[in-house]
Design an enzyme around this catalytic site. Structure first.
Site, short mmCIF file in Angstrom:
data_model
loop_
_atom_site.label_atom_id
_atom_site.label_comp_id
_atom_site.label_asym_id
_atom_site.label_seq_id
_atom_site.Cartn_x
_atom_site.Cartn_y
_atom_site.Cartn_z
N ASP A 1 0.79 -1.25 0.00
CA ASP A 1 0.00 0.00 0.00
C ASP A 1 0.82 1.30 0.00
O ASP A 1 0.24 2.38 -0.14
CB ASP A 1 -0.94 0.09 1.22
CG ASP A 1 -2.05 -0.94 1.19
OD1 ASP A 1 -2.15 -1.67 0.18
OD2 ASP A 1 -2.80 -1.03 2.17
N ASP B 1 -8.00 -7.74 9.40
CA ASP B 1 -7.53 -6.52 8.73
C ASP B 1 -7.59 -5.31 9.65
O ASP B 1 -7.00 -4.27 9.34
CB ASP B 1 -8.41 -6.22 7.51
CG ASP B 1 -8.33 -7.30 6.46
OD1 ASP B 1 -7.22 -7.73 6.15
OD2 ASP B 1 -9.39 -7.71 5.97
C1 BGC Z 1 -1.30 -6.02 9.90
C2 BGC Z 1 -0.05 -6.73 10.32
C3 BGC Z 1 -0.17 -8.21 10.03
C4 BGC Z 1 -0.58 -8.45 8.60
C5 BGC Z 1 -0.82 -9.91 8.30
C6 BGC Z 1 -1.65 -6.32 8.47
O1 BGC Z 1 -2.88 -5.78 8.16
O2 BGC Z 1 -1.16 -4.65 10.10
O3 BGC Z 1 0.17 -6.54 11.69
O4 BGC Z 1 1.05 -8.86 10.29
O5 BGC Z 1 -1.74 -7.73 8.29
O6 BGC Z 1 -1.94 -10.37 8.94
#
Ligand code: BGC
Length: 636
Positions: free
Chosen positions: A199, A421
């Site tokens: 992103d 998420d």
């Molecule tokens: C989070 C991370 C996480 C990743 C995988 C992201 O949205 O901010 O902390 O490791 O997703 O789940």
């Protein structure tokens, strides 16, 4: 064997220069106060770039086994054990050993923290998986800790603010430490794929007017360039830059500047275009790989083109197959070499379940036509948080067939299904994560055309296990769990060092000759499931079918699905290998023998099956695979 060479101060000076140049080139539309334009380049510690010489192939996934993150598998198996619905639990177990990426989402993730073991653990585990695999293991590591992370949202805000000091920490305490670990002798036979900063650059394309993104802009550019140079110096490390998804960048007026920005940032590195192996789309998003019933954005319905429907808002890129194809062309035109490849995160873009359309709509009203035809069940393509109705997508696979224009190196599972998420209400945490109302199911917003977020309720903060979402993802998987996997395509260049080609190596390569003459070539170039052949076996109580899921010079991978004809307590499958072939690693089964005729029994949890339920096991082998088709299965 690879050697370590050290690039001395020239490398450091060049890095600093690259970062400084990138700052000079950036366009804030007005420079934010408090940022010294030369600071980010100076922020790096004067560490040396570690160079590791070795082979850098065109496609790290080709001919390799993808790393299975057992920490994720354990969570899946735990949830299966506490799931009452036996069929759903069985499906969870069947996908528990699917390869998923390892996220380095903060500095402490390198050593390991409450969320799981650290990077060394994963690299060691990958080395041990390689001992049982044929050929190399490819482990995918997500680099996700830029200063000012997630500048247009709150759910994945990080530990580092958008400051010079934080960039210095990013460089010296994060990237340098990760790069130094990759460089260790023990890990040089791995192929390490890095996914660079989901992103981040896409936010600079579309959200430049957001103050937090303006502040983050120089740090994103400098941080990405720094990471690319650190990894480019090691031949066994590969880099794919995040390119969001079709529903974010697909419009021409976003897609053009995206390719330009990527080229600008990559040109600012010391390594230049060779720093990049390709791009990844749909990371942690839900956009389908394909919209099977909406193939033509210009199709007229009710006197208007389909792309003008309110769901697509004149964005002609309906799916990730479209977006990767479109982006590839733009990137090559912007200066990237033609050998770059694309990855697509298919971990949660399946959209199966009962609500999935099975045919194109017959409505003459455009929005109804789109709503009834699209498989993406979101209310708006901007919904990104814990989307209701989503399912697991296609299994990870190198060289998926049927997407020639997309130049796909692989389908991959980057977002580990089951990890949230973002939280649906505010939850205190020490990771810097915020509460984003896009994760609140009660929220409606203009950003989503006045629609609600379509997020699931009761979600924990991003990255934490969200069992209700995981159950839904498995239930809505598309393809369904256990469905045959289409054969991959052949690409004679994929396993060769970058820059060489099939023609370069000459047609006299004995291995090429053997492969081209192989019995499975027909299937491998076909975009359909391999044909099944009845081997005349006499099965009792169950049936088993073998599908060759991957094949490379000298080896193959196969999956076997056992289907119970009635309620059974266990099963044994007999497989006949061609002469000269032998098995490598085997999972979800217990084997007797490794060549000729061998048998595989269940491992307990996948043995007891209700009528019509399925169990699976898989294995890799040396030499040629058995013919795809029916095997002997005996129930007990
Ligand atoms: C989070 C991370 C996480 C990743 C995988 C992201 O949205 O901010 O902390 O490791 O997703 O789940």
């Amino acid at each position: 064997m690879a050697k370590t060479a050290r690039r001395a101060t020239t490398g450091v000076a060049a890095l600093a220069l690259a970062a400084t140049l990138s700052i000079a080139a950036c366009d804030f539309g007005g420079e934010p106060e408090g940022i010294n334009p030369t600071a980010p380049g100076d922020g790096g510690s004067a560490t040396e770039v570690v160079t590791v010489d070795g082979t850098h192939v065109d496609n790290a996934f080709a001919g390799a086994t993808m790393y299975v993150n057992h920490s994720w598998s354990e969570r899946v198996l735990e949830q299966a054990d506490s799931t009452d619905d036996a069929a759903l639990a069985n499906d969870m177990r069947a996908i528990a050993y699917t390869p998923t990426a390892v996220w380095m989402d903060r500095i402490s993730a390198i050593e390991g923290n409450a969320d799981g073991p650290g990077l060394r653990h994963h690299l060691d585990a990958a080395v041990s998986q390689a001992q049982d695999a044929d050929g190399p293991v490819v482990v995918t590591v997500v680099i996700y800790n830029l200063p000012g992370r997630d500048c247009f949202a709150l759910a994945s805000n990080g530990e580092l603010p958008a400051t010079d000091e934080a960039l210095a920490r990013y460089q010296s305490e994060y990237i340098d430490v990760i790069a130094a670990m990759f460089a260790q002798e023990a890990y040089r036979d791995l192929r390490i794929v890095t996914v660079i900063e989901p992103d981040s650059l896409p936010n600079l394309v579309t959200n430049a007017s957001e103050p937090a993104c303006q502040e983050a802009d120089p740090y994103y550019r400098a941080g990405v360039a720094y990471a690319l140079d650190a990894f480019a110096a090691q031949d066994h490390v590969y880099a794919y830059i995040d390119a969001a998804h079709s529903g974010w960048l697909g419009w021409d007026n976003n897609a053009g500047p995206t390719a330009q920005l990527f080229a600008e940032v990559v040109r600012s590195t010391e390594a230049g275009f060779e720093a990049v192996d390709g791009f990844i789309t749909n990371t942690a998003n839900y956009t389908p790989l394909e919209e099977p019933f909406l193939k033509d954005p210009e199709l007229q319905v009710g006197g208007q083109p389909v792309k003008s429907g309110s769901f697509y808002e004149f964005n002609a890129q309906f799916d990730e197959a479209d977006w990767t194809a479109d982006l590839y062309g733009r990137l090559v035109a912007a200066g990237f070499p033609e050998h770059i490849g694309m990855l697509i995160d298919t971990s949660r873009n399946g959209w199966g379940g009962d609500a999935r359309p099975t045919a194109v709509s017959t409505s003459g009203t455009l929005d109804t036509f789109v709503a009834e035809s699209k498989v993406d069940a979101r209310t708006h393509r901007g919904g990104w948080c814990n989307q209701a109705g989503a399912g697991l997508g296609r299994l990870p696979q190198a060289l998926p067939a049927g997407f020639d224009d997309s130049h796909l190196d692989a389908l991959v599972w980057i977002k580990p299904p089951g990890e949230s998420d973002g939280s649906s209400t505010e939850i205190a945490n020490d990771e810097g994560k915020g509460f984003d109302r896009m994760c609140d199911p009660t929220f409606t917003t203009d950003r989503l055309g006045g629609q609600s977020t379509n997020a699931l309720a009761d979600a924990p903060v991003s990255g934490k296990w969200f069992s209700a979402q995981f159950a839904e993802l498995v239930a809505n998987a598309y393809p369904t769990v256990g469905a045959p996997v289409p054969a991959p395509r052949e690409d004679p260049d994929a396993s060769k060092p970058v820059g060489s080609s099939a023609a370069d190596t000459g047609s006299g390569d004995p291995e090429d000759g053997a492969r081209q003459g192989g019995a499975d070539d027909k299937d491998a170039s076909d975009d359909t499931a391999p044909s099944t052949a009845d081997a005349g076996a006499s099965s009792r109580g169950c049936d088993a079918e073998l599908v060759v899921t991957n094949q490379w010079d000298g080896g193959f991978q196969a999956d076997v699905t056992v289907v119970a004809r009635e309620q059974i307590a266990g099963w044994t499958v007999t497989v006949v290998l061609p002469s000269g072939s032998s098995t490598g690693s085997l999972w979800n089964g217990e084997a007797t023998g490794t060549s000729g005729t061998f048998t595989v029994g269940d491992v307990g949890w996948n043995g007891s099956l209700a009528a019509s339920a399925t169990g699976t096991f898989g294995f890799t082998g040396n030499g040629s695979p058995p013919a795809a088709g029916d095997l002997t299965c005996v129930a007990h």
